[in-house]
Design an enzyme around this catalytic site. Structure first.
Site, PDB file in Angstrom:
ATOM      1  N   ILE A   1       1.048   4.285   1.456  1.00 14.28           N
ATOM      2  CA  ILE A   1       1.506   4.936   2.683  1.00 14.28           C
ATOM      3  C   ILE A   1       2.473   4.024   3.429  1.00 14.28           C
ATOM      4  O   ILE A   1       3.499   4.479   3.948  1.00 14.28           O
ATOM      5  CB  ILE A   1       0.317   5.365   3.567  1.00 14.28           C
ATOM      6  N   CYS A   2       2.179   2.732   3.451  1.00 16.09           N
ATOM      7  CA  CYS A   2       3.080   1.774   4.106  1.00 16.09           C
ATOM      8  C   CYS A   2       4.429   1.747   3.383  1.00 16.09           C
ATOM      9  O   CYS A   2       5.479   1.707   4.030  1.00 16.09           O
ATOM     10  CB  CYS A   2       2.454   0.385   4.134  1.00 16.09           C
ATOM     11  N   ARG A   3       4.399   1.792   2.072  1.00 12.11           N
ATOM     12  CA  ARG A   3       5.642   1.849   1.282  1.00 12.11           C
ATOM     13  C   ARG A   3       6.450   3.090   1.660  1.00 12.11           C
ATOM     14  O   ARG A   3       7.648   2.997   1.949  1.00 12.11           O
ATOM     15  CB  ARG A   3       5.310   1.876  -0.211  1.00 12.11           C
TER      16      ARG A   3
ATOM     17  N   MET B   1       8.069   2.732   5.155  1.00 15.06           N
ATOM     18  CA  MET B   1       9.239   1.859   5.216  1.00 15.06           C
ATOM     19  C   MET B   1      10.414   2.433   4.424  1.00 15.06           C
ATOM     20  O   MET B   1      11.566   2.349   4.850  1.00 15.06           O
ATOM     21  CB  MET B   1       8.893   0.450   4.713  1.00 15.06           C
TER      22      MET B   1
ATOM     23  N   THR C   1       0.860  -1.173   0.000  1.00 16.58           N
ATOM     24  CA  THR C   1       0.000   0.000   0.000  1.00 16.58           C
ATOM     25  C   THR C   1       0.906   1.236   0.000  1.00 16.58           C
ATOM     26  O   THR C   1       2.004   1.201   0.565  1.00 16.58           O
ATOM     27  CB  THR C   1      -0.953   0.004   1.208  1.00 16.58           C
TER      28      THR C   1
END
Length: 153
Positions: free
Chosen positions: A46-48, A51, A44
């Site tokens: 935002i998660c990318r 990280m 996703t």
């Protein structure tokens, strides 16, 4: 959602696999501060970004004496493909896959209805206790400058 772990509380010991299938045991990191950066799901945007931000700031985080770890409920093969797709070289992303979200649940950071963790940053002190916690709105990218400022304290 249950109440998130209280500051000063000793975290339960856990062993989770990273994207390469290597064990990461929380108690083995005692003596170091650890940043647990929870993200709901791999793949996703935002998660990318969350990280990749940690990967890009790895040197600054490490210079603060902190070991950064990303984690979500995704499986090891999913984490591997995702980490490779993002070009992660140093950041370890852990699979809190089975029991599904068990570690996040033990910290009060699991969203039962959605089946994934909160988006949260939890700083663990050298003794394995919760030192700082911030839970974000799911669609909010954590402010990396704020996190770095906390880590430098």
């Amino acid at each position: 959602m249950t109440q998130p772990i209280a500051l000063g509380t000793l975290l339960p010991d856990v062993t989770l696999k990273d994207q390469d299938g290597n064990d990461v045991t929380l108690s083995a990191l005692r003596g170091k501060k650890v940043l647990l950066s929870f993200h709901p799901l791999a793949w996703t945007p935002i998660c990318r970004d969350q990280m990749q931000g940690l990967e890009n700031a790895y040197d600054a985080i490490e210079a603060s004496g902190v070991v950064p770890l990303g984690l979500s409920v995704d499986s090891v093969p999913c984490k591997k493909a995702w980490a490779d797709s993002m070009g992660l070289k140093r950041l370890r992303v852990l699979a809190d896959f089975w029991p599904h979200g068990g570690f996040a649940q033990s910290l009060g950071l699991f969203r039962e209805r959605q089946g994934f963790s909160e988006r949260a940053n939890l700083l663990v002190d050298q003794e394995g206790k919760a030192a700082w916690l911030k839970v974000y709105e799911i669609k909010t990218l954590p402010d990396l400058d704020e996190v770095l400022s906390v880590l430098r304290r």
